[in-house]
Design an enzyme around this catalytic site. Structure first.
Site, PDB file in Angstrom:
ATOM      1  N   CYS A 172     -28.259  13.878   0.710  1.00 50.84           N
ATOM      2  CA  CYS A 172     -28.631  12.576   0.138  1.00 50.84           C
ATOM      3  C   CYS A 172     -29.718  11.906   0.961  1.00 50.84           C
ATOM      4  O   CYS A 172     -30.558  11.205   0.420  1.00 50.84           O
ATOM      5  CB  CYS A 172     -27.406  11.685   0.011  1.00 50.84           C
ATOM      6  SG  CYS A 172     -26.474  11.512   1.531  1.00 50.84           S
TER       7      CYS A 172
ATOM      8  N   GLU B  75     -21.674   5.503  -2.986  1.00 50.18           N
ATOM      9  CA  GLU B  75     -22.756   6.049  -2.154  1.00 50.18           C
ATOM     10  C   GLU B  75     -23.528   6.997  -3.048  1.00 50.18           C
ATOM     11  O   GLU B  75     -23.006   8.040  -3.454  1.00 50.18           O
ATOM     12  CB  GLU B  75     -22.196   6.785  -0.935  1.00 50.18           C
ATOM     13  CG  GLU B  75     -21.628   5.873   0.127  1.00 50.18           C
ATOM     14  CD  GLU B  75     -22.687   5.062   0.871  1.00 50.18           C
ATOM     15  OE1 GLU B  75     -22.362   3.966   1.345  1.00 50.18           O
ATOM     16  OE2 GLU B  75     -23.848   5.521   0.966  1.00 50.18           O
TER      17      GLU B  75
HETATM   18  P1  NDP Z   1     -22.442  13.692  -9.743  1.00 47.67           P
HETATM   19  O1  NDP Z   1     -22.701  12.246  -9.877  1.00 47.67           O
HETATM   20  O2  NDP Z   1     -22.844  14.594 -10.853  1.00 47.67           O
HETATM   21  O3  NDP Z   1     -20.883  13.961  -9.521  1.00 47.67           O
HETATM   22  C1  NDP Z   1     -20.148  13.351  -8.478  1.00 47.67           C
HETATM   23  C2  NDP Z   1     -18.669  13.433  -8.804  1.00 47.67           C
HETATM   24  O4  NDP Z   1     -18.377  12.610  -9.929  1.00 47.67           O
HETATM   25  C3  NDP Z   1     -18.195  14.831  -9.172  1.00 47.67           C
HETATM   26  O5  NDP Z   1     -16.893  15.026  -8.647  1.00 47.67           O
HETATM   27  C4  NDP Z   1     -18.187  14.774 -10.682  1.00 47.67           C
HETATM   28  O6  NDP Z   1     -17.346  15.721 -11.252  1.00 47.67           O
HETATM   29  C5  NDP Z   1     -17.646  13.368 -10.886  1.00 47.67           C
HETATM   30  N1  NDP Z   1     -17.884  12.794 -12.221  1.00 47.67           N
HETATM   31  C6  NDP Z   1     -18.762  13.211 -13.175  1.00 47.67           C
HETATM   32  N2  NDP Z   1     -18.690  12.379 -14.258  1.00 47.67           N
HETATM   33  C7  NDP Z   1     -17.753  11.442 -13.980  1.00 47.67           C
HETATM   34  C8  NDP Z   1     -17.236  10.301 -14.686  1.00 47.67           C
HETATM   35  N3  NDP Z   1     -17.682   9.967 -15.898  1.00 47.67           N
HETATM   36  N4  NDP Z   1     -16.276   9.552 -14.104  1.00 47.67           N
HETATM   37  C9  NDP Z   1     -15.836   9.861 -12.854  1.00 47.67           C
HETATM   38  N5  NDP Z   1     -16.290  10.923 -12.125  1.00 47.67           N
HETATM   39  C10 NDP Z   1     -17.239  11.704 -12.683  1.00 47.67           C
HETATM   40  O7  NDP Z   1     -23.120  14.120  -8.371  1.00 47.67           O
HETATM   41  P2  NDP Z   1     -23.351  15.586  -7.820  1.00 47.67           P
HETATM   42  O8  NDP Z   1     -22.025  16.281  -7.697  1.00 47.67           O
HETATM   43  O9  NDP Z   1     -24.442  16.194  -8.631  1.00 47.67           O
HETATM   44  O10 NDP Z   1     -23.863  15.288  -6.332  1.00 47.67           O
HETATM   45  C11 NDP Z   1     -25.198  15.129  -5.980  1.00 47.67           C
HETATM   46  C12 NDP Z   1     -25.534  13.640  -5.907  1.00 47.67           C
HETATM   47  O11 NDP Z   1     -24.736  13.015  -4.924  1.00 47.67           O
HETATM   48  C13 NDP Z   1     -26.960  13.394  -5.479  1.00 47.67           C
HETATM   49  O12 NDP Z   1     -27.502  12.347  -6.244  1.00 47.67           O
HETATM   50  C14 NDP Z   1     -26.824  12.945  -4.039  1.00 47.67           C
HETATM   51  O13 NDP Z   1     -27.874  12.146  -3.565  1.00 47.67           O
HETATM   52  C15 NDP Z   1     -25.554  12.184  -4.105  1.00 47.67           C
HETATM   53  N6  NDP Z   1     -25.018  12.043  -2.762  1.00 47.67           N
HETATM   54  C16 NDP Z   1     -24.996  10.816  -2.132  1.00 47.67           C
HETATM   55  C17 NDP Z   1     -24.572  10.691  -0.826  1.00 47.67           C
HETATM   56  C18 NDP Z   1     -24.522   9.376  -0.113  1.00 47.67           C
HETATM   57  O14 NDP Z   1     -23.790   9.262   0.862  1.00 47.67           O
HETATM   58  N7  NDP Z   1     -25.277   8.394  -0.528  1.00 47.67           N
HETATM   59  C19 NDP Z   1     -24.148  11.863  -0.076  1.00 47.67           C
HETATM   60  C20 NDP Z   1     -24.241  13.082  -0.806  1.00 47.67           C
HETATM   61  C21 NDP Z   1     -24.626  13.149  -2.101  1.00 47.67           C
HETATM   62  P3  NDP Z   1     -17.914  17.177 -11.608  1.00 47.67           P
HETATM   63  O15 NDP Z   1     -18.943  17.571 -10.598  1.00 47.67           O
HETATM   64  O16 NDP Z   1     -16.724  18.025 -11.489  1.00 47.67           O
HETATM   65  O17 NDP Z   1     -18.497  17.042 -12.967  1.00 47.67           O
END
Ligand code: NDP
Length: 479
Positions: free
Chosen positions: A265, A231
């Site tokens: 989102c 998502e």
């Molecule tokens: P990120 O993609 O930066 O991070 C999401 C998660 O992935 C975090 O726990 C992050 O860890 C982890 N992560 C980072 N790199 C890796 C990797 N290489 N492998 C596996 N996991 C990894 O998103 P954000 O936290 O910045 O969240 C905001 C985004 O989420 C926006 O784009 C928003 O639109 C989207 N979103 C989508 C929703 C939906 O339902 N469609 C709902 C809410 C948000 P860490 O943060 O600790 O680095």
């Protein structure tokens, strides 16, 4: 590995820390969860509901603490204080619907193509589901996948964002009050590399986050040939037609774009207004936007909190600056304000925008409302669909019929008519997909949300004679 500081978004100071899990610790937790999962699955959905009901009680008792921890993590808008209740609604809803989702998968009948063969279904849970969740709505988005996975009979290893770990720590205090649940539900703290290590251990992955990270997760899951459900972001449009009630449209757009500082989102990220009402719409929107208060003094009082993740403010500022450099006009807001260490942005209305600007193409994730005029419905639909994303879209028109006719032409999973921000009206009984870059895999809402954690088997029993090798009867009706 050393500790990672966690920043308080209201003060900009590190007032918390996490110790990232090592690969060995992650492997150890995964092994313990796998060891406990068969008993969890074998107890059946009704017994699991009993355990989950006890957890619901524990969450209820700590709902206020959960809300406080969420507010501490995110900077606190009034949504934070609802998080405990949203969690209760999630668990309580599946208490009713999980047994029905299992019952709907029961099948026991003779095959229509080979009538001597009895076909029975069996469902088998994925032993270990990995959930990787983002910093916006950190509790709700961790549990949207984890809760149905647990009801399905899986064990779950959660990796929350390093930016917002506090609320998950509080949540797990409630999990530990229910030992049967604690045996199959655990989390690991850390950054992206910890997420990668979870992918290496899990049997299926649910990821919520950005498109670039989602791509990396999809590739990592493809390498392991495990399913992943993504998502991702959105660039959700709202169309306002000539016949729309102006006050209704302005109210809905403002809420949909700036709620939770626009860090949602399915926020409204771009607005298309019929040119006949464009100027009146903008004037009223600016007037109303100027009434929106920051919550810098009191997290419970204002409408807009600080950016949860400080660096997000730089992305938003860059989108505004690029738009202005290309000819856009800032009608209100537009400046990042540093107050008490937190970074804030008031509702920012922009006009004169085009699809050559990042603010109309990429996810901004801030309280920005770029408004563009359109000449007719075909143009509005073309502009709304001119995107890689497809999470949600909204239409506000003079009648429900007019809004629906336009909504049916938009490419997005959730279409909100005569309002914005109706996601919470979706239910466990009906799911929807995300289009384009906004999602991949099965819906996370509706019965499929639970079914994606179950592999379906068919048990085929020959109740008649076994066919001879010369006999074509074994091919059923095909001959
Ligand atoms: P990120 O993609 O930066 O991070 C999401 C998660 O992935 C975090 O726990 C992050 O860890 C982890 N992560 C980072 N790199 C890796 C990797 N290489 N492998 C596996 N996991 C990894 O998103 P954000 O936290 O910045 O969240 C905001 C985004 O989420 C926006 O784009 C928003 O639109 C989207 N979103 C989508 C929703 C939906 O339902 N469609 C709902 C809410 C948000 P860490 O943060 O600790 O680095």
């Amino acid at each position: 590995m050393g500790k990672l500081d966690v920043i308080n978004p209201r003060t900009g100071e590190a007032d918390h820390a996490i110790t990232p899990a090592t690969r060995e610790e992650i492997a150890g937790k995964a092994a313990a969860l796998r060891a406990a999962q068969p008993a969890w699955e074998a107890m059946g959905v009704e017994a699991r509901c009993g355990v989950m009901a006890r957890w619901l009680g524990a969450v209820k008792a700590r709902a206020a603490d959960i809300g406080e921890a969420d507010a501490h993590d995110t900077g606190g808008c009034h949504t934070s204080y609802l998080q405990g209740f949203i969690t209760m609604g999630n668990i309580g809803g599946w208490l009713e619907d999980a047994p029905k989702a299992f019952a709907a998968l029961d099948y026991d009948a003779l095959s229509p193509s080979m009538p001597s063969v009895r076909v029975q279904s069996q469902v088998v849970a994925y032993p270990l589901v990995g959930v990787i969740s983002p910093w916006n709505a950190p509790l709700m988005l961790a549990l949207l996948d984890a809760v149905p996975a647990l009801f399905a009979g899986c064990s779950v290893l959660l990796k929350p964002s390093e930016v917002t770990p506090r609320v998950i720590e509080t949540l797990f205090e409630t999990v530990r009050e229910v030992p049967e649940l604690a045996a199959v539900f655990d989390y690991v703290a850390g950054a992206g590399d910890v997420g990668q290590a979870v992918i290496d251990q899990a049997d299926t992955i649910c990821f919520t986050g950005s498109v670039p990270t989602g791509r990396k997760v999809a590739v990592a899951c493809a390498e392991r040939l495990i399913p992943c459900h993504l998502e991702l972001g959105g660039k959700d449009p709202c169309i306002v037609t000539e016949s729309a009630d102006l006050e209704r449209a302005v109210t809905a757009v403002l809420r949909g774009a700036v709620y939770a500082t626009g860090q949602v989102c399915y926020s409204v990220e771009r607005v298309y207004v019929h040119r006949a009402i464009h100027d009146d719409f903008v004037a009223r929107l600016v007037e109303k936007a100027q009434d929106v208060r920051l919550n810098a003094d009191n997290p419970r009082a204002g409408h807009i909190g600080p950016f949860t993740h400080g660096p997000q403010a730089d992305i938003v500022a860059a989108h505004i600056a690029e738009a202005v450099a290309k000819g856009a006009k800032v009608e209100c807001g537009g400046e990042i304000e540093e107050i008490g260490g937190g970074r804030y942005l008031r509702p920012t209305v922009l006009t004169g925008v085009t699809h050559d600007m990042a603010i109309m193409r990429q996810e901004t994730f801030g309280p920005c409302i770029p408004v563009m005029a359109f000449a007719d419905t075909d143009e509005a639909v073309r502009l709304a669909n001119d995107t890689h994303f497809g999470l949600t879209a909204s239409v506000i028109a003079g009648s429900e019929e007019e809004a629906e006719a336009i909504g049916r032409r938009l490419n997005a999973g959730g279409i909100f008519l005569q309002d914005t921000f109706l996601t919470f009206a979706k239910s466990r009984t009906f799911g929807s997909d995300s289009f384009g870059w906004s999602g991949h895999g099965s819906p996370r809402i509706g019965p499929e949300s639970l079914r994606r954690f179950l592999r379906r088997k068919s048990l085929l029993t020959q109740t008649g004679e076994v066919a001879d090798i010369q006999d074509d009867h074994h091919l059923g009706n095909a001959s």
